[in-house]
Design a protein around this motif. Structure first.
Motif, PDB file in Angstrom:
ATOM      1  N   ASP A  31      -0.950   6.408  -6.240  1.00  0.00           N
ATOM      2  CA  ASP A  31      -0.696   5.460  -5.162  1.00  0.00           C
ATOM      3  C   ASP A  31      -1.134   4.056  -5.572  1.00  0.00           C
ATOM      4  N   THR A  83       0.807  -1.217   0.000  1.00  0.00           N
ATOM      5  CA  THR A  83       0.000   0.000   0.000  1.00  0.00           C
ATOM      6  C   THR A  83       0.843   1.270   0.000  1.00  0.00           C
ATOM      7  N   ASP A  84       2.120   1.177   0.375  1.00  0.00           N
ATOM      8  CA  ASP A  84       2.972   2.365   0.390  1.00  0.00           C
ATOM      9  C   ASP A  84       3.735   2.556  -0.923  1.00  0.00           C
ATOM     10  N   VAL A 119       4.374   3.784  -4.847  1.00  0.00           N
ATOM     11  CA  VAL A 119       4.088   4.983  -5.635  1.00  0.00           C
ATOM     12  C   VAL A 119       4.533   4.732  -7.070  1.00  0.00           C
TER      13      VAL A 119
END
Length: 269
Positions: free
Chosen positions: A178, A135-136, A138
């Motif tokens: 994201d 989820t982190d 980019v």
């Protein structure tokens, strides 16, 4: 007779066999795993060995550390490797060879993404069959901010994966997205918290170890046939357009501004 081992040609690419999964890890954490020349060159011989190794059912690409999968090109080599016309031709051929080698590899490939997946990182990821991400993570394709040409094969992979509308959105704006948006666009298949990423990866490794390899490889080959381009495609035009980008004053300005950490001023020349 002992089984063959996997040895990378550079310490900036780590590799090991875990069960039926071959891991190829980009190891340049000081530069967020930016791809240097030796890193590009290390991948094809590893894939060539894995293609003939019956132990290997899946090849996983990842990035060292928890900050990046691949953050793009190693800018310390940018001026030397991409400024001169001959260097551009070599760099593009080298990157194309590696990326097409991943895309054409007959066995399943997976990009395990955590952190920055930018530029060349996206190219590596979309050359793989499957993409999973934390989820982190980019994502961005900053070519338009640098004035460089984006190869036909890379653009085709992007369009085939997420469709022309979403591809043009990401490419024209060069904006960062994201993991949630990446999943909604189809850029990645599945997303999980960073601490759950190893378990998700293990799920895929287990499935590939258990499933029939000939069936899986046949499915991959047939999918590739389905996505082949039309015979009317003008490859010469595509190559000319990309060459024009790399030979432009805008590319010089984009490269210089990037090195100087300032906003480029493009004139369309």
């Amino acid at each position: 007779m002992s089984e063959p081992t996997y040895n990378s040609t550079t310490e900036r690419v780590q590799t090991w066999l875990d069960g039926r999964t071959l891991h190829i890890r980009f190891n340049n954490p000081a530069r967020h795993n930016a791809l240097s020349v030796d890193m590009w060159e290390a991948v094809p011989p590893l894939l060539a060995q894995a293609q003939d190794d019956d132990r290997v059912r899946l090849v996983v690409f990842s990035g060292a550390g928890d900050k990046a999968f691949v953050s793009g090109a190693d800018i310390t080599q940018f001026e030397d490797m991409r400024a001169a016309k001959e260097a551009v031709a070599y760099y593009e051929k080298m990157a194309e060879t590696t990326l097409m080698g991943i895309a054409d590899f007959p066995k399943p490939t997976l990009a395990c993404i955590r952190g920055y997946c930018i530029g060349g990182g996206v190219n590596v990821a979309i050359s793989c069959d499957i993409r999973i991400a934390s989820t982190d993570s980019v994502f961005a394709i900053p070519a338009a901010r640098l004035g460089l040409g984006y190869r036909y094969s890379a653009m085709k992979n992007l369009v085939d994966l997420i469709g022309p509308g979403a591809a043009k959105d990401l490419f024209f704006t060069a904006r960062r997205i994201d993991a949630t948006e990446a999943k909604s666009l189809g850029l990645v298949s599945r997303v999980c918290e960073s601490d759950a990423l190893p378990a998700l990866l293990a799920e895929y490794a287990s499935a590939m170890a258990d499933n029939a390899p000939l069936t899986v490889m046949a499915g991959k080959a047939i999918t590739r046939e389905i996505l082949k381009p039309s015979p009317e495609l003008d490859h010469a035009l595509c190559a000319s357009l990309i060459r024009g980008c790399f030979e432009s004053a805008d590319y010089t300005e984009g490269r210089t501004a990037f090195m100087q950490k300032r906003k480029p001023v493009f004139n369309g020349r």
